[in-house]
Design a protein around this motif. Structure first.
Motif, PDB file in Angstrom:
ATOM      1  N   ILE A 112       4.372  -9.284 -10.391  1.00  0.00           N
ATOM      2  CA  ILE A 112       3.643  -8.006 -10.468  1.00  0.00           C
ATOM      3  C   ILE A 112       2.228  -8.148  -9.910  1.00  0.00           C
ATOM      4  N   LEU A 113       1.562  -9.262 -10.230  1.00  0.00           N
ATOM      5  CA  LEU A 113       0.210  -9.502  -9.707  1.00  0.00           C
ATOM      6  C   LEU A 113       0.217  -9.555  -8.180  1.00  0.00           C
ATOM      7  N   ALA A 114       1.220 -10.226  -7.621  1.00  0.00           N
ATOM      8  CA  ALA A 114       1.303 -10.339  -6.167  1.00  0.00           C
ATOM      9  C   ALA A 114       1.500  -8.974  -5.517  1.00  0.00           C
ATOM     10  N   LEU A 115       2.206  -8.067  -6.204  1.00  0.00           N
ATOM     11  CA  LEU A 115       2.390  -6.712  -5.681  1.00  0.00           C
ATOM     12  C   LEU A 115       1.130  -5.871  -5.865  1.00  0.00           C
ATOM     13  N   LEU A 116       0.446  -6.038  -6.980  1.00  0.00           N
ATOM     14  CA  LEU A 116      -0.801  -5.303  -7.205  1.00  0.00           C
ATOM     15  C   LEU A 116      -1.864  -5.671  -6.174  1.00  0.00           C
ATOM     16  N   TYR A 117      -1.800  -6.906  -5.683  1.00  0.00           N
ATOM     17  CA  TYR A 117      -2.704  -7.349  -4.613  1.00  0.00           C
ATOM     18  C   TYR A 117      -2.565  -6.458  -3.382  1.00  0.00           C
ATOM     19  N   GLU A 118      -1.368  -5.908  -3.180  1.00  0.00           N
ATOM     20  CA  GLU A 118      -1.110  -5.018  -2.042  1.00  0.00           C
ATOM     21  C   GLU A 118      -1.109  -3.549  -2.462  1.00  0.00           C
ATOM     22  N   TRP A 119      -1.827  -3.226  -3.538  1.00  0.00           N
ATOM     23  CA  TRP A 119      -1.811  -1.885  -4.103  1.00  0.00           C
ATOM     24  C   TRP A 119      -2.157  -0.811  -3.070  1.00  0.00           C
ATOM     25  N   LYS A 120      -3.134  -1.052  -2.221  1.00  0.00           N
ATOM     26  CA  LYS A 120      -3.553  -0.038  -1.251  1.00  0.00           C
ATOM     27  C   LYS A 120      -2.450   0.296  -0.250  1.00  0.00           C
ATOM     28  N   SER A 121      -1.555  -0.657  -0.029  1.00  0.00           N
ATOM     29  CA  SER A 121      -0.444  -0.406   0.886  1.00  0.00           C
ATOM     30  C   SER A 121       0.791   0.149   0.177  1.00  0.00           C
ATOM     31  N   LEU A 122       0.894  -0.115  -1.131  1.00  0.00           N
ATOM     32  CA  LEU A 122       2.108   0.239  -1.870  1.00  0.00           C
ATOM     33  C   LEU A 122       1.944   1.402  -2.841  1.00  0.00           C
ATOM     34  N   LYS A 123       0.716   1.873  -3.022  1.00  0.00           N
ATOM     35  CA  LYS A 123       0.504   2.879  -4.067  1.00  0.00           C
ATOM     36  C   LYS A 123       1.261   4.179  -3.801  1.00  0.00           C
ATOM     37  N   PHE A 124       1.621   4.457  -2.536  1.00  0.00           N
ATOM     38  CA  PHE A 124       2.369   5.684  -2.239  1.00  0.00           C
ATOM     39  C   PHE A 124       3.735   5.692  -2.924  1.00  0.00           C
ATOM     40  N   LEU A 125       4.237   4.494  -3.316  1.00  0.00           N
ATOM     41  CA  LEU A 125       5.520   4.436  -4.010  1.00  0.00           C
ATOM     42  C   LEU A 125       5.429   5.068  -5.396  1.00  0.00           C
ATOM     43  N   LEU A 126       4.260   4.932  -6.038  1.00  0.00           N
ATOM     44  CA  LEU A 126       4.039   5.516  -7.358  1.00  0.00           C
ATOM     45  C   LEU A 126       3.252   6.815  -7.288  1.00  0.00           C
ATOM     46  N   LEU A 127       2.452   6.950  -6.238  1.00  0.00           N
ATOM     47  CA  LEU A 127       1.645   8.157  -6.052  1.00  0.00           C
ATOM     48  C   LEU A 127       2.008   8.769  -4.700  1.00  0.00           C
ATOM     49  N   PRO A 128       3.153   9.449  -4.608  1.00  0.00           N
ATOM     50  CA  PRO A 128       3.658   9.928  -3.311  1.00  0.00           C
ATOM     51  C   PRO A 128       2.753  10.929  -2.609  1.00  0.00           C
ATOM     52  N   ASP A 129       1.807  11.540  -3.323  1.00  0.00           N
ATOM     53  CA  ASP A 129       0.925  12.519  -2.702  1.00  0.00           C
ATOM     54  C   ASP A 129      -0.343  11.902  -2.129  1.00  0.00           C
ATOM     55  N   THR A 130      -0.483  10.582  -2.266  1.00  0.00           N
ATOM     56  CA  THR A 130      -1.700   9.940  -1.785  1.00  0.00           C
ATOM     57  C   THR A 130      -1.811  10.059  -0.269  1.00  0.00           C
ATOM     58  N   MET A 131      -3.031  10.218   0.220  1.00  0.00           N
ATOM     59  CA  MET A 131      -3.264  10.374   1.654  1.00  0.00           C
ATOM     60  C   MET A 131      -3.806   9.097   2.276  1.00  0.00           C
ATOM     61  N   GLU A 132      -4.189   8.126   1.446  1.00  0.00           N
ATOM     62  CA  GLU A 132      -4.792   6.888   1.947  1.00  0.00           C
ATOM     63  C   GLU A 132      -3.823   5.728   1.759  1.00  0.00           C
ATOM     64  N   ILE A 133      -3.220   5.305   2.845  1.00  0.00           N
ATOM     65  CA  ILE A 133      -2.286   4.184   2.811  1.00  0.00           C
ATOM     66  C   ILE A 133      -2.786   3.123   3.774  1.00  0.00           C
ATOM     67  N   LYS A 134      -2.963   1.911   3.277  1.00  0.00           N
ATOM     68  CA  LYS A 134      -3.470   0.825   4.106  1.00  0.00           C
ATOM     69  C   LYS A 134      -2.318   0.176   4.867  1.00  0.00           C
ATOM     70  N   ALA A 135      -2.445   0.136   6.183  1.00  0.00           N
ATOM     71  CA  ALA A 135      -1.435  -0.524   7.021  1.00  0.00           C
ATOM     72  C   ALA A 135      -2.155  -1.270   8.154  1.00  0.00           C
ATOM     73  N   PRO A 136      -1.791  -2.496   8.439  1.00  0.00           N
ATOM     74  CA  PRO A 136      -0.755  -3.274   7.756  1.00  0.00           C
ATOM     75  C   PRO A 136      -1.230  -3.789   6.404  1.00  0.00           C
ATOM     76  N   ALA A 137      -0.286  -4.347   5.642  1.00  0.00           N
ATOM     77  CA  ALA A 137      -0.634  -4.926   4.337  1.00  0.00           C
ATOM     78  C   ALA A 137      -1.591  -6.094   4.537  1.00  0.00           C
ATOM     79  N   LYS A 138      -2.337  -6.421   3.484  1.00  0.00           N
ATOM     80  CA  LYS A 138      -3.329  -7.486   3.564  1.00  0.00           C
ATOM     81  C   LYS A 138      -2.725  -8.804   4.030  1.00  0.00           C
ATOM     82  N   VAL A 139      -1.549  -9.158   3.494  1.00  0.00           N
ATOM     83  CA  VAL A 139      -0.924 -10.428   3.858  1.00  0.00           C
ATOM     84  C   VAL A 139      -0.618 -10.483   5.353  1.00  0.00           C
ATOM     85  N   ASN A 140      -0.259  -9.347   5.952  1.00  0.00           N
ATOM     86  CA  ASN A 140       0.059  -9.326   7.376  1.00  0.00           C
ATOM     87  C   ASN A 140      -1.197  -9.368   8.250  1.00  0.00           C
TER      88      ASN A 140
END
Length: 243
Positions: A112-140
């Protein structure tokens, strides 16, 4: 490398290795070195005509674990690892295993911690109305290389597929997979010296467990020494480079 980035990298390497090696161990009837069991799961399931299912579970662990280690496909691997992790936790709880649920709970927490690290890229999965999605993910961003991670996944998959027929082949391809993952990690050019030493020691620990059948008692010396040094150097690194 920033502290949070380095710790996230270590978590990905650890989680990926734990599950990839566990799958390879199951596919070789316990011969491949690993840290978590049960190593004879396929044989145990075969008694109930579920041998193919056991092989599927083991190969899935290999593929997902290698994806997590690859950096290139780590985010997808970490998402796929959640149901695997939680299912294992529930099995250990339902079977009333002593101590094991606590270990599995730690693995779930790290997942879960490893996924939270990518929260800015993944938050649209829980907050589908969000307009700010970080791409690419930090690890990439940190590890853009395509080939080494992909090659590692390929080696791991090949080792898993050959596990039923040849332990030496699985050992060889599994080792090549882990080496490829670490070559990929070292493509990042801005490590502190301490970080390079820590990563090298973690790789040594992985290989010492992988070759446990040959190293035997020496494995415990290599593994214990590597883990102790990694822990000490992590503390030193954290206090020296506070960012």
């Amino acid at each position: 490398m920033k502290t949070k980035d380095f710790y996230a990298l270590l978590i990905r390497l650890f989680l990926g290795y734990v599950f990839a090696s566990a799958g390879l161990c199951k596919l070789t009837d316990g011969q491949f070195g690993q840290l978590i069991g049960p190593p004879l799961l396929i044989k145990q399931l075969a008694e109930y005509d579920l041998e193919l299912f056991g092989q599927f579970i083991a190969l899935s662990q290999v593929l997902v674990g290698m994806m997590v280690m690859s950096q290139r496909y780590s985010v997808l691997g970490l998402i796929m690892l959640v149901p695997v992790n939680v299912s294992i936790l529930m099995v250990t709880i339902s079977q009333n295993w002593k101590g094991t649920p606590y270990v599995d709970a730690v693995l779930v927490a790290l997942n879960i911690l490893a996924l939270l690290y990518e929260w800015k890229s993944l938050k649209f999965l829980l907050l589908p109305d969000t307009m700010e999605i970080k791409a690419p993910a930090k690890v990439n961003e940190l590890f853009p290389n395509v080939w080494w991670g992909t090659l590692g996944i390929g080696f791991g998959a090949l080792g898993g597929l050959l596990g039923v027929w040849s332990f030496p082949a699985t050992l060889a391809f599994g080792s090549l997979a882990f080496v490829s993952m670490y070559v990929n990690v070292f493509t990042f050019q801005s490590y502190y010296l301490l970080e390079k030493i820590i990563l090298a020691l973690s790789g040594l620990a992985i290989l010492s467990v992988t070759f446990v059948g040959f190293l035997q008692k020496a494995m415990w010396v290599l593994l214990g020494g590597s883990i102790l040094l990694v822990f000490v150097l992590l503390l030193v690194r954290t206090f020296l480079y506070k960012k």
